[in-house]
Motif scaffolding. Structure first.
Motif, short mmCIF file in Angstrom:
data_model
loop_
_atom_site.label_atom_id
_atom_site.label_comp_id
_atom_site.label_asym_id
_atom_site.label_seq_id
_atom_site.Cartn_x
_atom_site.Cartn_y
_atom_site.Cartn_z
N VAL A 78 0.67 -1.16 -0.07
CA VAL A 78 0.01 -0.22 -0.04
C VAL A 78 0.99 1.28 -0.27
N SER A 79 2.16 1.20 0.23
CA SER A 79 3.01 2.38 0.15
C SER A 79 3.64 2.62 -1.27
N GLN A 80 3.64 1.51 -2.14
CA GLN A 80 4.52 1.84 -3.39
C GLN A 80 3.84 2.72 -4.17
N VAL A 81 4.38 3.79 -4.48
CA VAL A 81 3.82 4.83 -5.30
C VAL A 81 4.88 5.36 -6.45
N PHE A 82 4.56 6.10 -7.51
CA PHE A 82 5.27 6.56 -8.63
C PHE A 82 6.68 7.10 -8.03
N ASP A 83 6.71 7.71 -6.77
CA ASP A 83 7.68 8.62 -6.36
C ASP A 83 8.73 7.79 -5.99
N THR A 84 8.31 6.69 -4.84
CA THR A 84 9.43 5.63 -4.55
C THR A 84 9.72 4.69 -5.65
N TYR A 85 8.78 4.48 -6.54
CA TYR A 85 9.49 3.58 -7.62
C TYR A 85 10.43 4.45 -8.53
N ALA A 86 10.35 5.54 -8.46
CA ALA A 86 11.40 6.59 -9.37
C ALA A 86 12.67 6.38 -8.53
N TYR A 87 12.58 6.51 -7.39
CA TYR A 87 13.80 6.62 -6.39
C TYR A 87 14.52 5.35 -6.42
N THR A 88 13.68 3.99 -6.07
CA THR A 88 14.17 2.81 -6.04
C THR A 88 14.81 2.44 -7.46
N ILE A 89 14.00 2.60 -8.63
CA ILE A 89 14.69 2.03 -9.84
C ILE A 89 15.53 3.17 -10.63
N GLY A 90 15.06 4.12 -10.49
CA GLY A 90 15.96 5.39 -11.01
C GLY A 90 17.36 5.63 -10.37
N ILE A 91 17.26 5.97 -9.14
CA ILE A 91 18.28 6.56 -8.52
C ILE A 91 19.27 5.43 -7.88
N LEU A 92 18.56 4.54 -7.17
CA LEU A 92 19.29 3.31 -6.39
C LEU A 92 19.46 2.46 -7.48
N GLY A 93 18.69 2.17 -8.45
CA GLY A 93 19.05 1.01 -9.63
C GLY A 93 19.89 1.51 -10.69
N GLY A 94 20.16 2.93 -10.71
CA GLY A 94 21.09 3.55 -11.55
C GLY A 94 20.18 3.90 -12.96
N LYS A 95 18.94 3.40 -13.23
CA LYS A 95 18.28 3.66 -14.35
C LYS A 95 17.59 5.00 -14.56
N ILE A 96 18.18 5.93 -14.55
CA ILE A 96 17.78 7.33 -14.52
C ILE A 96 16.83 7.92 -15.67
N SER A 97 16.63 7.07 -16.79
CA SER A 97 15.63 7.27 -17.67
C SER A 97 14.40 6.89 -17.14
N VAL A 98 14.26 5.88 -16.20
CA VAL A 98 13.00 5.37 -15.62
C VAL A 98 12.50 6.30 -14.79
N GLY A 99 13.31 7.27 -14.02
CA GLY A 99 12.96 8.23 -12.95
C GLY A 99 12.32 9.37 -14.01
N VAL A 100 12.95 9.72 -15.07
CA VAL A 100 12.52 10.66 -15.76
C VAL A 100 11.26 10.49 -16.47
N THR A 101 10.93 9.22 -16.67
CA THR A 101 9.86 8.80 -17.58
C THR A 101 8.61 8.78 -16.61
N VAL A 102 8.79 8.38 -15.17
CA VAL A 102 7.95 8.45 -14.27
C VAL A 102 7.45 9.99 -14.03
N GLY A 103 8.44 10.94 -13.92
CA GLY A 103 8.20 12.22 -13.67
C GLY A 103 7.42 12.87 -14.90
N MET A 104 7.89 12.57 -16.09
CA MET A 104 7.07 12.97 -17.17
C MET A 104 5.54 12.26 -17.36
N PHE A 105 5.29 11.24 -16.92
CA PHE A 105 4.06 10.60 -16.79
C PHE A 105 3.34 11.32 -15.82
#
Length: 314
Positions: free
Chosen positions: A262-289
């Protein structure tokens, strides 16, 4: 002949524009810092949205990274957690709109009815203070209040002979707990705009209502609320524009493995995958969405409000 007429029209338009600017030059000077802020921090970074369409590699840079089109969007939409994130994000925001949005209005109405100025200012200062606390402090206070070991609430519950409740690790309590946290922290600060709108109400309207025998409740219902209705509508539309946004810091601090569903949201997903996982493109994609969803909701709600005969934001 037509070309000369068009040129004369353009010249007159330019002269009118410059005359208007000169007449209101000090207004433009006052607006300059705000304009510069939006140009530098809102419009200038928009070129970075190209990262969402690339397999971004920091070593290759933006222009050297491989163009992959809508692959990042496809992966996000087909991800098994996308609908979970969508549900959680909208549910938390709906809780905020239903339970939190009306509270600053009610609090502002009550503060506006206080006639003792010193008492009113003291109460205003008290309800404003939580806004200035960091989410780290708020999360620590929540743990101190609700934890099963040292929580004051659970100590009171056990003192009556009942078993302690795991508020922090039970998914059913999570959305309500976030809403109560945000309410306690931000409701007082949210009253500022409504109090400012109430201050603009003509006092003669209240005097006329008193002469007609209207009670305080009728004055609030027939004078105060209609006067602040445009402010309420504008703030509600802007709030709907943030439906895809959830306070990242609050979620990060209150998260734990037992409430991930119940706590997984777009912001935490972008942080986990985009920042911690090194996939910066995913973080930008989430922000654009999130930005596109917000824009659509603002335009749609503004259209509905205008159809209802009210003033929108544009």
């Amino acid at each position: 002949m037509e070309v000369a007429i068009k040129q004369q029209g353009r010249q007159r338009a330019r002269s009118r524009l410059w005359s208007t600017i000169l007449q209101n030059k000090w207004m433009y000077v006052l607006a300059t810092p705000g304009i510069l802020y939006f140009l530098l921090f809102k419009f200038a970074p928009l070129w970075g949205l190209l990262i969402a369409f690339k397999e971004y590699n920091p070593y290759k840079g933006l222009w050297g990274s491989t163009w992959i089109g809508f692959t990042n969007f496809t992966e996000m939409f087909t991800s098994e957690v996308f609908y979970i994130m969508l549900r959680n994000t909208f549910a938390i925001n709906i809780f905020g709109i239903v339970f939190m949005f009306p509270v600053p209005i009610l609090l502002a109405l009550m503060l506006n009815e206080v006639r003792h100025e010193v008492f009113k200012r003291i109460n205003q200062s008290i309800v404003y203070l939580p806004h200035f606390l960091s989410w780290v402090v708020v999360a620590s206070m929540t743990f101190f209040m609700l934890s099963t070991d040292v929580g004051i609430v659970n100590k009171i519950i056990t003192s009556f002979g009942y078993e302690s409740i795991s508020f922090l690790s039970t998914p059913n309590y999570y959305w309500g707990m976030l809403t109560l946290q945000s309410m306690w922290k931000e409701v007082g600060w949210g009253t500022i705009i409504f109090l400012a709108a109430m201050a603009g109400v003509d006092p003669q309207q209240y005097e006329a209502a008193v002469m007609d025998g209207a009670s305080r409740m009728k004055q609030i219902w027939h004078i105060t609320l209609p006067a602040i209705r445009p402010t309420i509508i504008i703030l509600l539309i802007l709030r709907l524009g943030h439906m895809a946004d959830v306070g990242f810091e609050q979620l990060l601090l209150m998260n734990n493995p037992l409430v991930t569903s119940v706590s997984q949201v777009f912001d935490t997903y972008a942080y986990t995958i985009g920042i911690l996982g090194g996939k910066i493109s995913v973080g930008v994609t989430v922000g654009m969405f999130k930005g596109v969803v917000g824009l659509v909701l603002v335009m749609l709600s503004n259209y509905v409000v205008k159809k209802m005969g009210q003033e929108g934001i544009y």
